[in-house]
Design an enzyme around this catalytic site. Structure first.
Site, PDB file in Angstrom:
ATOM      1  N   SER A 155      -0.795  -1.169   0.130  1.00 56.27           N
ATOM      2  CA  SER A 155      -0.303  -2.444   0.503  1.00 56.27           C
ATOM      3  C   SER A 155       0.768  -2.058   1.572  1.00 56.27           C
ATOM      4  O   SER A 155       1.196  -0.863   1.688  1.00 56.27           O
ATOM      5  CB  SER A 155       0.544  -3.100  -0.618  1.00 56.27           C
ATOM      6  OG  SER A 155       1.475  -3.952  -0.130  1.00 56.27           O
ATOM      7  N   TYR A 168       6.158  -2.173  -7.861  1.00 58.53           N
ATOM      8  CA  TYR A 168       4.740  -2.270  -6.954  1.00 58.53           C
ATOM      9  C   TYR A 168       4.773  -1.391  -5.998  1.00 58.53           C
ATOM     10  O   TYR A 168       3.618  -0.904  -5.547  1.00 58.53           O
ATOM     11  CB  TYR A 168       4.804  -4.028  -6.657  1.00 58.53           C
ATOM     12  CG  TYR A 168       3.383  -4.053  -5.703  1.00 58.53           C
ATOM     13  CD1 TYR A 168       2.335  -4.456  -6.307  1.00 58.53           C
ATOM     14  CD2 TYR A 168       3.658  -4.326  -4.590  1.00 58.53           C
ATOM     15  CE1 TYR A 168       1.344  -5.016  -5.631  1.00 58.53           C
ATOM     16  CE2 TYR A 168       2.681  -4.555  -3.713  1.00 58.53           C
ATOM     17  CZ  TYR A 168       1.348  -5.036  -4.328  1.00 58.53           C
ATOM     18  OH  TYR A 168       0.481  -5.345  -3.647  1.00 58.53           O
TER      19      TYR A 168
END
Length: 275
Positions: A155, A168
């Protein structure tokens, strides 16, 4: 002739979103697919998970392209289940060439306020689940002796820090070093390993109220339009979110002969988000 003719691709999180998009894009280029998804709610995740019907729709769309697909409902935290799914897929389809470790969750939470389960579930799915995916599948690529490719979905959050995403971002950053080490270990087998780093992608993982609130904490019940207004400020190109196929096209480059000498890289598709 497609760029993936004669190959078999294993995709996690294939029931919808980026996973389905990857499966379809590579099937369009001639690949057969081994697909898994949990197809059930995941603890701590506030948005609806993929369903059995979603996975069946992926199967239908791949088969409509006249490609073969073997699909299973498996949690990436279940190494034994992943191993069985890959073994079954290889037995039916004859080989394995590409692994797309795509499955993941997103659960925004303040770092010092989240509970232990929220942290641990994120790490178990987004980091350990990727290792289990590779552990279950990559030996089949090695065994084939033809080389191959692995793409791990990381990401932009592994590169660019945002509040309320520590768990995350830590998981996604961990995938970068996992990928680089695997790239070194697998290079003698002519297996390439890369991470891909999307900005916000318009999938069910993003298009939900908890994520909208992450982007618009000033509003009690932000809408998609409110989210897009804030998201526009993150990307330098004038787009609030990119489409899953934009990531799929980048994946196709990385796993096909077009990217035959690309390994150990962090491939960013971020509409200028890190600038």
């Amino acid at each position: 002739m497609g760029r993936m003719d004669g190959t078999v691709v294993f995709v996690t999180g294939a029931a919808r979103g980026q996973g389905r998009s990857h499966a379809l894009r590579l099937a369009q280029e001639g690949a057969d697919i081994i697909a898994v998804d949990v197809c059930a709610p995941v603890e701590t995740v506030p948005y609806p998970g993929a369903t059995s019907e979603d996975l069946a729709e992926t199967v239908r769309q791949v088969e409509a392209l006249d490609r073969r697909i073997v699909a299973s409902e498996v949690d990436v935290r279940d190494l034994a289940g992943l191993t069985r799914a890959v073994e079954d897929g290889v037995a039916q389809l004859g080989r394995l060439d590409v692994v797309l470790a795509n499955a993941g969750i997103s659960v925004p939470a303040p770092t010092l306020e989240m509970n232990e389960e929220t942290w641990q579930t994120m790490i178990d799915v987004n980091l350990t689940g990727v290792w289990k995916t590779l552990r279950a599948s990559v030996p089949h690529i090695i065994g084939g002796g033809r080389g191959g490719s692995v793409v791990i979905t990381s990401s932009l959050a592994a590169i660019y820090a945002n509040p309320n995403t520590a768990h995350y971002s830590a998981a996604k950053a961990g995938l970068v070093m996992l990928s680089k080490i695997m790239a070194k270990e697998l290079a003698p087998h002519r297996i390439r390993v890369n991470t891909i780093h999307p900005t916000t992608v318009a999938t069910e993982m993003i298009l939900n109220e908890p994520t909208y609130r992450l982007f618009r904490p000033d509003l009690e019940h932000p809408t998609r339009e409110d989210f897009e207004e804030a998201a526009l400020t993150l990307n330098k190109l004038p787009v609030p979110a990119i489409e899953a196929v934009d990531i799929s096209n980048a994946v196709l480059y990385l796993v096909s002969d077009d990217g035959r000498y690309v390994t150990g890289t962090t491939h960013v598709v971020d509409a200028g988000g890190q600038l």
